[in-house]
Design a protein around this motif. Sequence first.
Motif, PDB file in Angstrom:
ATOM      1  N   THR A 189       0.846  -1.184   0.000  1.00  0.00           N
ATOM      2  CA  THR A 189       0.000   0.000   0.000  1.00  0.00           C
ATOM      3  C   THR A 189       0.889   1.244   0.000  1.00  0.00           C
ATOM      4  O   THR A 189       2.113   1.159   0.179  1.00  0.00           O
ATOM      5  CB  THR A 189      -0.888   0.024   1.246  1.00  0.00           C
ATOM      6  OG1 THR A 189      -0.032   0.121   2.414  1.00  0.00           O
ATOM      7  CG2 THR A 189      -1.728  -1.237   1.360  1.00  0.00           C
ATOM      8  N   LYS A 190       0.283   2.384  -0.204  1.00  0.00           N
ATOM      9  CA  LYS A 190       1.051   3.634  -0.217  1.00  0.00           C
ATOM     10  C   LYS A 190       1.771   3.830   1.120  1.00  0.00           C
ATOM     11  O   LYS A 190       2.930   4.259   1.173  1.00  0.00           O
ATOM     12  CB  LYS A 190       0.102   4.811  -0.498  1.00  0.00           C
ATOM     13  CG  LYS A 190       0.808   6.128  -0.723  1.00  0.00           C
ATOM     14  CD  LYS A 190      -0.171   7.203  -1.123  1.00  0.00           C
ATOM     15  CE  LYS A 190       0.559   8.526  -1.352  1.00  0.00           C
ATOM     16  NZ  LYS A 190      -0.401   9.610  -1.757  1.00  0.00           N
ATOM     17  N   GLY A 191       1.079   3.499   2.207  1.00  0.00           N
ATOM     18  CA  GLY A 191       1.679   3.647   3.531  1.00  0.00           C
ATOM     19  C   GLY A 191       2.854   2.708   3.745  1.00  0.00           C
ATOM     20  O   GLY A 191       3.877   3.091   4.328  1.00  0.00           O
ATOM     21  N   VAL A 192       2.734   1.464   3.247  1.00  0.00           N
ATOM     22  CA  VAL A 192       3.821   0.488   3.374  1.00  0.00           C
ATOM     23  C   VAL A 192       5.037   0.941   2.579  1.00  0.00           C
ATOM     24  O   VAL A 192       6.181   0.870   3.067  1.00  0.00           O
ATOM     25  CB  VAL A 192       3.349  -0.907   2.904  1.00  0.00           C
ATOM     26  CG1 VAL A 192       4.539  -1.860   2.776  1.00  0.00           C
ATOM     27  CG2 VAL A 192       2.326  -1.480   3.878  1.00  0.00           C
ATOM     28  N   LEU A 193       4.806   1.444   1.369  1.00  0.00           N
ATOM     29  CA  LEU A 193       5.928   1.916   0.538  1.00  0.00           C
ATOM     30  C   LEU A 193       6.630   3.103   1.182  1.00  0.00           C
ATOM     31  O   LEU A 193       7.856   3.220   1.131  1.00  0.00           O
ATOM     32  CB  LEU A 193       5.422   2.287  -0.855  1.00  0.00           C
ATOM     33  CG  LEU A 193       4.896   1.111  -1.703  1.00  0.00           C
ATOM     34  CD1 LEU A 193       4.316   1.630  -3.012  1.00  0.00           C
ATOM     35  CD2 LEU A 193       5.993   0.101  -1.967  1.00  0.00           C
TER      36      LEU A 193
END
Length: 405
Positions: free
Chosen positions: A346-350
């Motif tokens: 997800t964007k947060g994980v990246l």
Amino acid sequence: MAEIDIDIPTYFLCPITLDIMKDPVTICTGITYDREGIEHWIFSQKKNTCPSTKQLLENPDLTPNITLRRLIQSWCHLHAADGVQRLPTPKSPVTTAQLHNLLKHPTPKSLQTLKFIASENQTNRRCIEASSAPSILSSLIVEKTAELSRAGSESEDLRKICNEALSILHTLNLNEFSLKALANLQFIDSLTIIMNSGSYESRAYAIMLLKSMAEVSDPTLLIGFKPAFFSELGKILSDEVSEKASKAALKVLISACPWGRNRIKAVENGVIPVLIDLLLDSSAKRTAEMILMVLDLVCQCAEGRAELLKHGAGLAVVSKKIFRVSQVASERGVRILYSISRFSATKGVLMEMLQIGVVAKLCLVVQVDCGSKMKERAKEILKLHARQWRNSPCIPSNLISSYPS
């Protein structure tokens, strides 16, 4: 004997220990050894060749060389004045009748006697293993743990019987055939109960026996492991019962997780947070490697990846172990990051991967001399998310141009 200045006939000496043989036995290749030395070679070191000739041993039978033993005893008697001690006649191995008497009506005392007999020598252990004793002991454990569970009892005798029986099975160091004969879900359920409520010693014996059984069992048995089983594995690891017990628990997870729904069972019973916490504190190379192997296996399911990402130190500790433990650990670490970046990015994980240095570590993997598969996986991760990471100062300009978005 070595300190006595006297010529010892060479054929009195064991080819393994180079000492006078106390109990000479002949193996199938026709070479004679001292029983203790050859038993250690065959049964403890798991060697299947003759130490002298290197021939493959068709069978592990040891035949007492009575003639040679009497010659050695006579020679020792003749040289008693020179300080040579006479060798006693070897003690006879345990008999079937003795085993029957000890196990007919097992008590803590009779089981302690059997444990002493098993600890005396390898010959006794082989005799016990070849008898019905392992089956009787496992049935005894099943029966007594069931009694403890039904009654909710704190009966000391019941616990002692379980502990002694389990200790004997551990002492026997059972071979693959015997382990397969014991491996059934009922016995595994009983060992799970012991892992839950037994003493530290019995919990350690239980998990080490489970490790041995898991390594030789068919997948059909491993698939049947219950959720409570994985919960107790996590407790063994978090309680740090002993170093051997922790390694055994990790090996069980490595054996079990590839099969059926075991990955999900492990995740749902809290194994991942325990593994991450252990990895944070672990300085032992082999332990770190095994933890990363288990994390790699559980991250092959969505639940496992979600649980690893949920832990505040999950991504960071996996990344940190790359290049700091071993090649095996580094490869497993990159495989975990590959699973995360491909299926749970997800964007947060990246953004987290960028902020905590995971991206910088992947760039390092690409540039240094390491395994080709490991390097290819790192390149693929960077290619996959080049658009999100291309403005990061940690990525060298040549890599940005090599892997444009």
